[in-house]
Design a protein around this motif. Sequence first.
Motif, short mmCIF file in Angstrom:
data_model
loop_
_atom_site.label_atom_id
_atom_site.label_comp_id
_atom_site.label_asym_id
_atom_site.label_seq_id
_atom_site.Cartn_x
_atom_site.Cartn_y
_atom_site.Cartn_z
N CYS A 858 45.54 32.00 49.33
CA CYS A 858 44.17 31.85 48.74
C CYS A 858 44.09 32.33 47.72
CB CYS A 858 43.24 32.54 49.79
SG CYS A 858 43.18 31.76 51.49
N GLY A 859 45.12 33.34 47.00
CA GLY A 859 45.01 33.75 45.65
C GLY A 859 44.07 34.85 45.57
N GLN A 860 42.92 34.87 45.83
CA GLN A 860 41.94 36.02 45.80
C GLN A 860 40.76 35.96 46.96
OE1 GLN A 860 39.51 35.31 42.09
NE2 GLN A 860 40.36 33.26 42.11
N PRO A 861 40.01 36.94 47.11
CA PRO A 861 38.98 36.96 47.94
C PRO A 861 37.99 35.65 47.79
CG PRO A 861 39.25 39.25 47.36
CD PRO A 861 40.15 38.27 46.40
N VAL A 957 23.77 51.02 31.19
CA VAL A 957 24.77 51.63 32.30
C VAL A 957 25.29 50.49 33.28
CG1 VAL A 957 25.59 53.71 33.58
CG2 VAL A 957 23.68 53.87 31.84
N GLN A 958 26.58 50.08 33.18
CA GLN A 958 27.10 49.28 34.00
C GLN A 958 27.98 49.73 35.11
OE1 GLN A 958 29.26 46.49 31.38
NE2 GLN A 958 27.26 45.61 30.28
N ASN A 959 27.95 49.29 36.14
CA ASN A 959 28.44 49.85 37.53
C ASN A 959 27.92 51.28 37.54
OD1 ASN A 959 30.20 50.62 39.71
ND2 ASN A 959 31.88 50.35 38.65
N LEU A 960 26.50 51.44 37.70
CA LEU A 960 25.96 52.55 37.66
C LEU A 960 26.12 53.74 38.61
CD1 LEU A 960 23.29 54.03 36.69
CD2 LEU A 960 21.99 53.03 38.52
N PHE A 961 26.81 53.49 39.85
CA PHE A 961 27.17 54.38 40.89
C PHE A 961 28.83 54.39 40.92
CE2 PHE A 961 23.21 52.66 42.37
CZ PHE A 961 22.35 53.83 42.37
N ASN A 962 29.53 53.87 39.75
CA ASN A 962 30.69 54.02 39.57
C ASN A 962 31.61 53.80 40.70
OD1 ASN A 962 33.01 54.82 37.98
ND2 ASN A 962 33.00 57.01 38.58
N THR A 963 31.46 52.51 41.43
CA THR A 963 31.92 51.88 42.64
C THR A 963 33.38 51.80 42.11
OG1 THR A 963 29.54 51.23 43.32
CG2 THR A 963 31.95 50.16 44.20
N ALA A 964 34.34 52.29 43.12
CA ALA A 964 35.55 52.08 42.69
C ALA A 964 35.87 50.60 43.62
CB ALA A 964 36.45 52.84 43.52
N PRO A 965 37.28 50.01 43.03
CA PRO A 965 37.54 48.66 43.59
C PRO A 965 38.21 48.87 44.95
CG PRO A 965 39.09 49.40 41.80
CD PRO A 965 38.02 50.50 41.86
N PRO A 966 38.28 47.95 45.94
CA PRO A 966 38.90 48.16 47.05
C PRO A 966 40.32 48.21 46.95
CG PRO A 966 38.27 45.81 46.93
CD PRO A 966 37.60 46.79 45.66
N LEU A 967 41.20 48.82 47.78
CA LEU A 967 42.71 49.24 47.69
C LEU A 967 43.37 48.01 48.76
CD1 LEU A 967 43.42 52.84 47.34
CD2 LEU A 967 43.49 51.18 45.50
N VAL A 968 44.14 47.37 48.20
CA VAL A 968 44.99 46.32 48.86
C VAL A 968 46.51 46.20 49.05
CG1 VAL A 968 42.96 44.92 49.48
CG2 VAL A 968 44.50 44.27 47.52
N GLY A 969 47.03 46.91 47.98
CA GLY A 969 48.39 47.10 47.59
C GLY A 969 48.68 46.01 46.62
N GLY A 970 49.92 45.81 46.20
CA GLY A 970 50.25 44.82 45.11
C GLY A 970 50.78 43.49 45.64
N GLU A 971 50.83 43.31 46.93
CA GLU A 971 51.39 42.09 47.34
C GLU A 971 50.28 41.06 48.27
OE1 GLU A 971 53.78 44.88 46.77
OE2 GLU A 971 53.44 44.64 48.71
N ALA A 972 48.96 41.53 48.26
CA ALA A 972 48.00 40.84 48.99
C ALA A 972 47.53 39.78 48.46
CB ALA A 972 46.77 41.95 49.37
N GLY A 973 47.64 39.22 47.46
CA GLY A 973 47.23 38.00 46.67
C GLY A 973 48.09 37.49 45.85
N SER A 974 47.71 36.63 45.00
CA SER A 974 48.74 36.02 43.91
C SER A 974 48.65 36.97 42.64
CB SER A 974 48.02 34.70 43.40
OG SER A 974 46.69 34.67 42.82
N THR A 975 49.74 37.04 42.06
CA THR A 975 49.94 37.80 40.86
C THR A 975 48.93 37.87 39.67
OG1 THR A 975 52.24 37.79 41.34
CG2 THR A 975 51.71 38.73 39.12
N SER A 976 48.20 36.67 39.49
CA SER A 976 47.11 36.69 38.48
C SER A 976 46.03 37.13 38.90
CB SER A 976 47.02 35.04 38.22
OG SER A 976 48.21 34.36 37.62
N PHE A 977 45.72 37.36 40.12
CA PHE A 977 44.52 38.24 40.48
C PHE A 977 44.70 39.45 41.40
CE2 PHE A 977 43.48 33.68 40.49
CZ PHE A 977 42.86 33.63 39.39
#
Length: 1002
Positions: A858-861, A957-977
Amino acid sequence: MKTSRIAQFKAGSAPLVLGLALIASPAFAQDAAEDESNQDIVVTGSLITNPNLEQAQPVTVVGAEEIDLQQSNVAEELLRELPGVTPSVGSAVNNGNGGASFVNLRGLGSNRNVVLIDGYRLAPAELNGRFDLNNIPLALIERVDLLTGGASTTYGADAVAGVVNFVTRRNFSGLEVNLSNQLTEEGDGHTIRADVTIGANFDDGRGNAVFSIGYQQSDPVYQGARDYGRFGLSSASGGGGGSGTAVPSRFTLGTGGTRQMLEDGSAFSGVSLYRNFNFNPYNVYQTPFERYNMFGAANYEISDAVEVYTRGIFSKNTVDTIIAPSGSFGVAVQVPINNPFLTTAIRNSFCNGNGISAADCAAAANPALRPGDAAYRQVTSALFRRATEVGPRISEYTTTYFDYRLGFRGGVTDTINWDVSGSYGQSENLQQIKGYTLNSRVRDSFLASNTTSCFSGTAAGCVPINWFGPEGNSSWTPAAIDFLNEVSTVRTTSTLAQARATLNGDFGVASPFGSDPISFAVGGEYREYSAAQNSDLLAAGGDLGGAGGAAPNIDGGYNVYEAIGEVIIPLVQDRPFFQDLTIEAGIRYSSYSIDAPTSPSYNTTTWKVAGSWTPVDGIKFRGNYARAVRAPNIAELFSPVNTGLTNLADDPCAVFDDAGVRIRANPTGELRAVCLAQGATASTIDSIAQPIAGQANSTGGGNLNVGPEVGKTWTVGAVFEPDFVPGLTMTVDYYNITITGAITSPTPGDAISACFGTNPTSPAAGASATDACRIIRRDPLTGGLNGDPNTTPGLFLSLSNLGRLEASGIDFQLNYTRDIGFADLSVAGVLNWQETSSFQSAPGGYVRDCVGYFSSNCGQPTPEIQWSVRTTLSFESFDVSLLWRHIDGTVYEGQAADFAARGFAASGRALFNGTLPASAGSLAGTQENFTTIGSADYFDLTARVNVNDNLTIVGSVQNLFNTAPPLVGGEAGSTSFNSGNTFPSTYDSLGRRYVLSAKIRF
C-alpha cells in the motif's frame, strides 16, 4: 474609469479566474478575487468557499485566509492538510526524493492529476509529466481550487483524478513584503522565507503589471536528532533494525554461508548473526532546501476590444538529499588467496568454504603469485560493507525552471469572447551525486600485489584497501577514499510547448422554461512534450554502490492535437420546485503522435455530463459523470528495462532475518524447488537472508506498446444553505473514480503471490516450472533477492495496461460564520470518508483495498476518515485561530482478515508487538505495537495582529501539543514513505514548531 468591452469580459469570464471550465459562468469566488485585487488587506476567505455553490462538480478551495493563517513555506504544505490529498514525494521524503514535490489526489498516483496556474498547464519537472510544486509563487496565490474526479474533458490527459489550480491575485497594485521565520522546539529545522511583490495600474487603468521575487531556505532535521528516529528499529522484531550492509565487513564463504568479521578484523565470527548498520542518524526528516523564484504578469487593453496578457515564471531550487554511506551492497568480488590483508584465519575460512585444500591454500598464499600463475587462487564472494570512511551519500538536485505565456483576448460580440494564447516552458534538473563508491573500484581494490600496489589491469590510481580490518584501519588513506568514489551527474530536461484558442459565451437564447441564456465554448489545443535523461557513471551497469541500479539515458516525446466543446443549458428557472435546473456537457477529441518509429499513435475521446437542481432556496442537488483518459507519459513509454530497488519485507525462501537470526526452517519440497529454479544454489539455499532493510532488487521499464488508460468518474451530492441558520453552508458529495486499462506494474506482493500462491511457505505442486516463478531471479552468490544489479534482476515488475484502480468515498464540507457579539466566529472544515482505495495488477488477480491499512504494497497509511477544521475568532484588529487535523487509525496489512488471500501466509511474518529491547536506545522499555497506528490529532494555534494598515504580524505554534509520530519500524511501508521508523509525509516528525512572520504593505 470607463467600462470597456475588455473590462466587461474580465468581469464575467470564469475561465480566466477559476480555471474550472471553459464556459463563461458566474462564480462568487471570482468576485471575491476581483474585489481583493483593489484592496491592500486580504478579504476574509475560508477553507470551504463558494465555487461549490456554482459548479456541478465538487470543488474544495483553500482560500486567502487559510493561506495566510497556515504560514506555509512551500505549496505542498498547503495541500497536505486537506483530506483527499494523499501525501506524495516532498520535503519529508529523504530516500527517493528527486528534488521535487508532487501532489497525489485520492491516492491514485501523482501522475494522474494536473497542476495548473490560473487554469493553464505548466512545463513538467521530469519524465513522468508531473509538475513540481516548488515552482509555485506563493506570494501571489489568492487561493487553491481542488476539482475532484475526471477533468480530462477540460484539461486533457492526466486529469483522471482531478486538478489542482493555483489562482493568482489579479490586478495587484502596491508594494508588499513578506518575511517569515520558523524553528522547531528542538532548535533545528530553521526555515526562512522572504517575498517582495510590486504592482501597479497604468494608462488610466487600461493595464496592470506585477512582479514578485522570493527566497526560501530550510535547514535539515536529522533523524538522529529525535528519540524516535535515532535508532533504526526492525518492524519484525522491534529490536535493532537497519541494514545488513554493515561494518565490519560481511562476506559469503561458499558452503560456509555468510559471516561477519570480528571487530578487530582478525577472523570471521563463529555464528551467522551479525550487527546491522544503524543508518537512521544519517537520514533526515526535513530535506535542506534553497529556492529563488520570480513571477511576473501584465495585461494591457490595446483597444476597447482587444487585450494582451503575459505571464512568466522562473525559479531555481536546490535540494540536498542525505542518506547513509555507500559501500558494497552484496557486490561480487574476487578475493585473491594471497591478498596482503588476509590473516591466516581469514584465508583458511575462504579456502574451507570454497573447497580449496589446505595444501593448495598454503601454496596460494605466496605473495609473489600473480593471476595466470599455476598456484594462484582466488574465490568469489559477495561483500556487504559500508564505506563509512567515505562519508554519507549526498545528492544535490539543482532545478532551473521557466515557463512563459503570451495571449490575446477580446470580444466578437457583446456576449461572445475569444482567447488565443501560447506558452513554452522548460525544467532542467542536474543531480550531482557525491559520496558513492564505485563497485568496479571496490573489486579492483581487492586485487592487491602488496599493501600499496594493485595488480596490472586494474583502474588507474588503484589503491589496495583492507576490507577485512576494523573500521577506519590504516588502508583508508585519502588516496584510497579518492580512488573509491567519483562525482556522478544525471541531467534531466523536460519541455512543454502549447497553444490554445477558445471561443466562449452565450447564444443569446434561453430554454423555453429558463431565463439565463445557453452558454458554450469551443476550442482547439496543441501540446508538445519532450524529455531526456542523460547520465555519466549511472548510464549503465549500476556502478554506484547503493544507488539502486543504473539511470539509463532516455530521450522521447510526443504531441497531441485536440478539439474541445462544452455547453451549459439552464433548462428550468424560477418555477415551483425548479428554482434552477441546469445541465452541462463537454467533449474533447485528442490525437496523439509518439516520437518513435515503432510506436503506434492513437486517438482518444473524453466527455462529461453534469447537472444541478435547486428546488427551493437553501438546497441544491448536483451530479456529474465523466469519461477521462490518461495517455502514457514519456517515462512509461521510453524508459529502458533496468534493475533497481523495490520494497519487500518477506522473501518466502529466506530462513534468516536481516540480522542473521533464524526465522523459519530450511525450505523443503516444492518451496525448495521454487527457490532453486529462481537461481539459489545447493550451497546457498539453506542460508538465504531477508531483503536488506526491506529492499529487494526489481526489474522493469517503459513499454512503447502501452496505450491510454480510461477513468470513469461519477459524483453526486448536495449543497445546503439553510435560511434558519444564517451564515451556514454545507456540502456533501459521494465520488467514485474507476480506472481500467491502468498503466501499472504489479506490487512486490503481487509478484510473490503469483509464484508462491496464497501460502508462500507451501506453494502449489509444479510452481517451480511456472513463468511467474522462474522470472524471479536471485543472487547467484547468496540466493537472496539483493545483490549486484548486473547479476540479480530480482522481481520482474513489468509495465502494462492490465491494472485497475478505484477510489471512492464521501466529502463533507462546512462553512459557518456568525457575529457573536465580542467577535466574529468562523468555522470551516472538510471531512473525507474513504470507502475504497484499491488496486488490481491484472484481471483475475487479487483486488488489494488499502483503506484502513499500511504496508509496503500500500506504500503508506490509507486512513478511512480524515478531517481538517479551522475555528477563528476575529476581533477588531486581532485574530486567533485553531486548526484541528485528524487522521484515522490504520493497521498493518498483515492483520487483515483476508491476509492469506492477499498473497501471504496467515502464519507469515508479523510485525513486532511488545516491549522495545535495549537495542532501541532511548526508547528501550516502552510498549509499542508496530501492527497498529492509532488515530492522530494535530493542532496549530495562530494569532494575527493588524498593527496598522501597513503591517500585519502572524505568530503560530504548529503541532501545539508536540504529538510524536507513530512507531512502525523501518520495513512497514515503501522506502519513499516509511523512514525514520514512521511515515514522515503522513505524520508530523519534526515536533512542535514556532513561526513568526510579518507582512508589510504600501
